[in-house]
Design a protein around this motif. Structure first.
Motif, mmCIF file in Angstrom:
data_model
loop_
_atom_site.group_PDB
_atom_site.id
_atom_site.type_symbol
_atom_site.label_atom_id
_atom_site.label_comp_id
_atom_site.label_asym_id
_atom_site.label_seq_id
_atom_site.Cartn_x
_atom_site.Cartn_y
_atom_site.Cartn_z
ATOM 1 N N LEU A 163 -24.608 -36.974 -11.333
ATOM 2 C CA LEU A 163 -25.556 -35.893 -11.078
ATOM 3 C C LEU A 163 -26.971 -36.452 -11.109
ATOM 4 O O LEU A 163 -27.321 -37.231 -12.001
ATOM 5 N N LYS A 164 -27.773 -36.045 -10.118
ATOM 6 C CA LYS A 164 -29.188 -36.385 -10.178
ATOM 7 C C LYS A 164 -29.789 -35.731 -11.407
ATOM 8 O O LYS A 164 -29.294 -34.708 -11.887
ATOM 9 N N TRP A 165 -30.846 -36.308 -11.908
ATOM 10 C CA TRP A 165 -31.419 -35.838 -13.177
ATOM 11 C C TRP A 165 -31.690 -34.337 -13.165
ATOM 12 O O TRP A 165 -31.455 -33.653 -14.162
ATOM 13 N N ASN A 166 -32.175 -33.807 -12.005
ATOM 14 C CA ASN A 166 -32.532 -32.381 -11.956
ATOM 15 C C ASN A 166 -31.375 -31.484 -11.532
ATOM 16 O O ASN A 166 -31.556 -30.286 -11.334
ATOM 17 N N GLU A 167 -30.177 -32.071 -11.385
ATOM 18 C CA GLU A 167 -28.991 -31.262 -11.097
ATOM 19 C C GLU A 167 -28.273 -30.841 -12.376
ATOM 20 O O GLU A 167 -27.383 -29.975 -12.346
ATOM 21 N N VAL A 168 -28.645 -31.435 -13.488
ATOM 22 C CA VAL A 168 -28.036 -31.063 -14.770
ATOM 23 C C VAL A 168 -28.515 -29.669 -15.158
ATOM 24 O O VAL A 168 -29.721 -29.407 -15.231
ATOM 25 N N GLN A 169 -27.567 -28.766 -15.389
ATOM 26 C CA GLN A 169 -27.888 -27.385 -15.698
ATOM 27 C C GLN A 169 -27.452 -27.034 -17.120
ATOM 28 O O GLN A 169 -26.617 -27.715 -17.721
ATOM 29 N N ASN A 170 -28.012 -25.954 -17.624
ATOM 30 C CA ASN A 170 -27.685 -25.494 -18.977
ATOM 31 C C ASN A 170 -26.411 -24.650 -18.963
ATOM 32 O O ASN A 170 -26.415 -23.456 -19.252
ATOM 33 N N VAL A 171 -25.316 -25.302 -18.627
ATOM 34 C CA VAL A 171 -24.005 -24.654 -18.587
ATOM 35 C C VAL A 171 -23.045 -25.511 -19.423
ATOM 36 O O VAL A 171 -23.252 -26.719 -19.579
ATOM 37 N N PRO A 172 -21.994 -24.919 -19.990
ATOM 38 C CA PRO A 172 -21.110 -25.659 -20.892
ATOM 39 C C PRO A 172 -20.578 -26.971 -20.322
ATOM 40 O O PRO A 172 -20.530 -27.987 -21.017
ATOM 41 N N ARG A 173 -20.182 -26.964 -19.051
ATOM 42 C CA ARG A 173 -19.598 -28.186 -18.461
ATOM 43 C C ARG A 173 -20.608 -29.315 -18.427
ATOM 44 O O ARG A 173 -20.307 -30.459 -18.789
ATOM 45 N N HIS A 174 -21.841 -29.023 -17.990
ATOM 46 C CA HIS A 174 -22.859 -30.059 -17.910
ATOM 47 C C HIS A 174 -23.299 -30.527 -19.295
ATOM 48 O O HIS A 174 -23.555 -31.715 -19.501
ATOM 49 N N ILE A 175 -23.384 -29.595 -20.225
ATOM 50 C CA ILE A 175 -23.738 -29.971 -21.593
ATOM 51 C C ILE A 175 -22.688 -30.915 -22.176
ATOM 52 O O ILE A 175 -23.011 -31.931 -22.805
ATOM 53 N N GLN A 176 -21.415 -30.590 -21.950
ATOM 54 C CA GLN A 176 -20.337 -31.439 -22.459
ATOM 55 C C GLN A 176 -20.377 -32.821 -21.812
ATOM 56 O O GLN A 176 -20.204 -33.846 -22.498
ATOM 57 N N MET A 177 -20.598 -32.871 -20.499
ATOM 58 C CA MET A 177 -20.671 -34.153 -19.801
ATOM 59 C C MET A 177 -21.834 -34.990 -20.324
ATOM 60 O O MET A 177 -21.693 -36.199 -20.564
ATOM 61 N N LEU A 178 -22.992 -34.371 -20.503
ATOM 62 C CA LEU A 178 -24.173 -35.090 -20.968
ATOM 63 C C LEU A 178 -23.973 -35.592 -22.397
ATOM 64 O O LEU A 178 -24.275 -36.754 -22.711
ATOM 65 N N ALA A 179 -23.469 -34.722 -23.273
ATOM 66 C CA ALA A 179 -23.243 -35.114 -24.660
ATOM 67 C C ALA A 179 -22.234 -36.252 -24.746
ATOM 68 O O ALA A 179 -22.433 -37.231 -25.483
ATOM 69 N N SER A 180 -21.149 -36.164 -23.989
ATOM 70 C CA SER A 180 -20.129 -37.219 -23.994
ATOM 71 C C SER A 180 -20.712 -38.539 -23.519
ATOM 72 O O SER A 180 -20.438 -39.602 -24.096
ATOM 73 N N SER B 202 -35.856 -37.740 -16.293
ATOM 74 C CA SER B 202 -36.781 -37.211 -15.270
ATOM 75 C C SER B 202 -36.731 -37.949 -13.943
ATOM 76 O O SER B 202 -37.513 -37.652 -13.042
ATOM 77 N N ASN B 203 -35.821 -38.902 -13.803
ATOM 78 C CA ASN B 203 -35.641 -39.571 -12.499
ATOM 79 C C ASN B 203 -34.298 -40.278 -12.504
ATOM 80 O O ASN B 203 -33.711 -40.534 -13.556
ATOM 81 N N GLY B 204 -33.820 -40.613 -11.306
ATOM 82 C CA GLY B 204 -32.556 -41.315 -11.196
ATOM 83 C C GLY B 204 -31.344 -40.400 -11.259
ATOM 84 O O GLY B 204 -31.453 -39.170 -11.156
ATOM 85 N N THR B 205 -30.182 -41.014 -11.448
ATOM 86 C CA THR B 205 -28.908 -40.293 -11.436
ATOM 87 C C THR B 205 -28.102 -40.615 -12.689
ATOM 88 O O THR B 205 -27.954 -41.788 -13.068
ATOM 89 N N TRP B 206 -27.603 -39.588 -13.335
ATOM 90 C CA TRP B 206 -26.722 -39.762 -14.481
ATOM 91 C C TRP B 206 -25.339 -40.194 -13.982
ATOM 92 O O TRP B 206 -24.785 -39.588 -13.062
ATOM 93 N N ASP B 207 -24.780 -41.233 -14.598
ATOM 94 C CA ASP B 207 -23.431 -41.683 -14.268
ATOM 95 C C ASP B 207 -22.501 -41.290 -15.405
ATOM 96 O O ASP B 207 -22.455 -41.943 -16.454
#
Length: 377
Positions: free
Chosen positions: A347-364, A335-340
């Motif tokens: 990506l800023k926390w609220n830039e992460v979207q429910n799309v395959p690429r972002h899901i894969q990046m977050l899971a990895s 809910s704050n900061g930036t994902w590295d």
């Protein structure tokens, strides 16, 4: 003496006639429609399908889509099951060669009467001379034609027109009707018995797990999964279904056949999530990505990874998950900061979207962080 288009066509179709009991009824400004039951295997003896095509490079002809083999195969399998039912009518556009003969002395209403519908059966020189065109129900008709059953009665509703334009208009109107929301279909699956198409059959068990997680008294997700009958939930049902499907296919839930064992693991994991990420728990996706679609699906992979570490001889409990999630927490930006995500992927926390690429990046990112913590211990 004036000769109608229907009379001219009838001359080209000298042959047998199918006479079948029917009801004629009127709609709108005097339009006549005909309802009757017939063996579905007979449909193609007097009906054709006008598929969309182009003459040369410009003129569009026809109005139906090509047969979809996978869909037809699913319907055919269903028709070959123990007690199939196809309650929806096939819609057919007839040309002027079809005749209705009303029965005399039988009660009728202001808008309907009983009689016999005479349908020419040919022989036809080619498909274009058949008197009927399937406006709605092409896949069902093809499945009935190919099914390994002796017969399958089906309801047909027909109307008479010699114009391709009206046939196309009716096709668009019939198929433009908004279908049932998928969420509602999935919510109905757990209480639906009998054989279903393969795609829905695969969804049935995840849907049952969603239902239990959403309504079990001591579930940490009680009332939190948004469905058509629970519009106030925070987690989209489709996101939870995807997380469950992943684990049932390749994760910890695949190990267990008993739904109670599966639910025990799920409840233990989401209790741990609620405990470790208490400040984000219960926040809508716009304020935190924890219960956002991307977060839910990515956390599912974390659940599987932690459970794998526990080993096959033990069933993971909430304390196993809590320990791993506490180690993971410093690397999370729900809910704050930036994902590295490494490299230039930030990506800023609220830039992460429910799309395959972002899901894969977050899971990895979450799984790599878990491994690094384990190595450092």
């Amino acid at each position: 003496m004036q000769v109608s288009v229907g009379d001219e066509m009838a001359k080209k179709r000298a042959g047998r006639v199918l006479s079948i009991p029917a009801i004629e009824f009127r709609q709108g400004s005097g339009r006549r429609l005909y309802s009757f039951a017939i063996d579905g295997k007979l449909l193609h003896s007097f009906c054709t399908v006008s598929r969309v095509s182009r003459q040369g490079t410009e003129t569009l002809t026809g109005y139906q889509r090509p047969e979809v083999a996978a869909h037809i195969s699913q319907i055919r399998d269903y028709l070959e099951s123990e007690s199939p039912i196809l309650p929806n009518a096939i819609v057919v556009a007839f040309d002027g060669t079809v005749r209705f003969r009303p029965h005399q002395g039988i009660p009728k209403t202001a808008y309907s009467r009983q009689g016999t519908l005479d349908i020419p059966l040919g022989p036809f020189v080619d498909e274009t001379l058949k008197p009927g065109w399937i406006v709605d129900g092409q896949q069902r008709a093809a499945a009935m034609r190919d099914a390994r059953v002796d017969s399958f009665p089906v309801c047909v509703v027909g109307f008479v027109t010699d114009g391709l334009e009206e046939q196309r208009q009716q096709f668009i109107l019939v198929n433009a009707t908004k279908p049932l929301p998928k969420g509602l279909i999935y919510e109905l699956l757990p209480s639906t018995e009998g054989k279903l198409p393969v795609a829905l059959q695969k969804r049935r068990h995840p849907a049952e797990l969603v239902e239990r997680l959403n309504f079990d008294e001591y579930s940490p997700l009680k009332g939190m999964i948004r469905t058509p009958t629970n519009g106030k939930g925070l987690i989209a049902d489709n996101s939870m279904l995807q997380m469950l499907a992943n684990s049932l296919t390749d994760g910890i839930l695949y190990r267990y056949d008993d739904i109670e064992d599966q639910l025990a693991i799920l409840k233990a994991f989401w209790t741990a999530v609620a405990t470790v990420f208490a400040s984000d728990w219960g926040l809508p996706p716009k304020r935190s990505r924890l219960l956002h679609g991307a977060g839910v699906v990515a956390l599912g992979f974390v659940m599987d990874t932690v459970a794998e570490r526990v080993g096959k001889s033990r069933q993971p409990v909430s304390s196993h998950f809590q320990q791993a999630l506490r180690e993971l927490a410093p690397h999370c930006r729900w809910s704050n900061g930036t994902w590295d995500f490494g490299g230039d992927n930030q990506l800023k926390w609220n830039e992460v979207q429910n799309v395959p690429r972002h899901i894969q990046m977050l899971a990895s990112h979450l799984l790599v962080s878990l491994r690094r913590v384990a190595v450092q211990k």
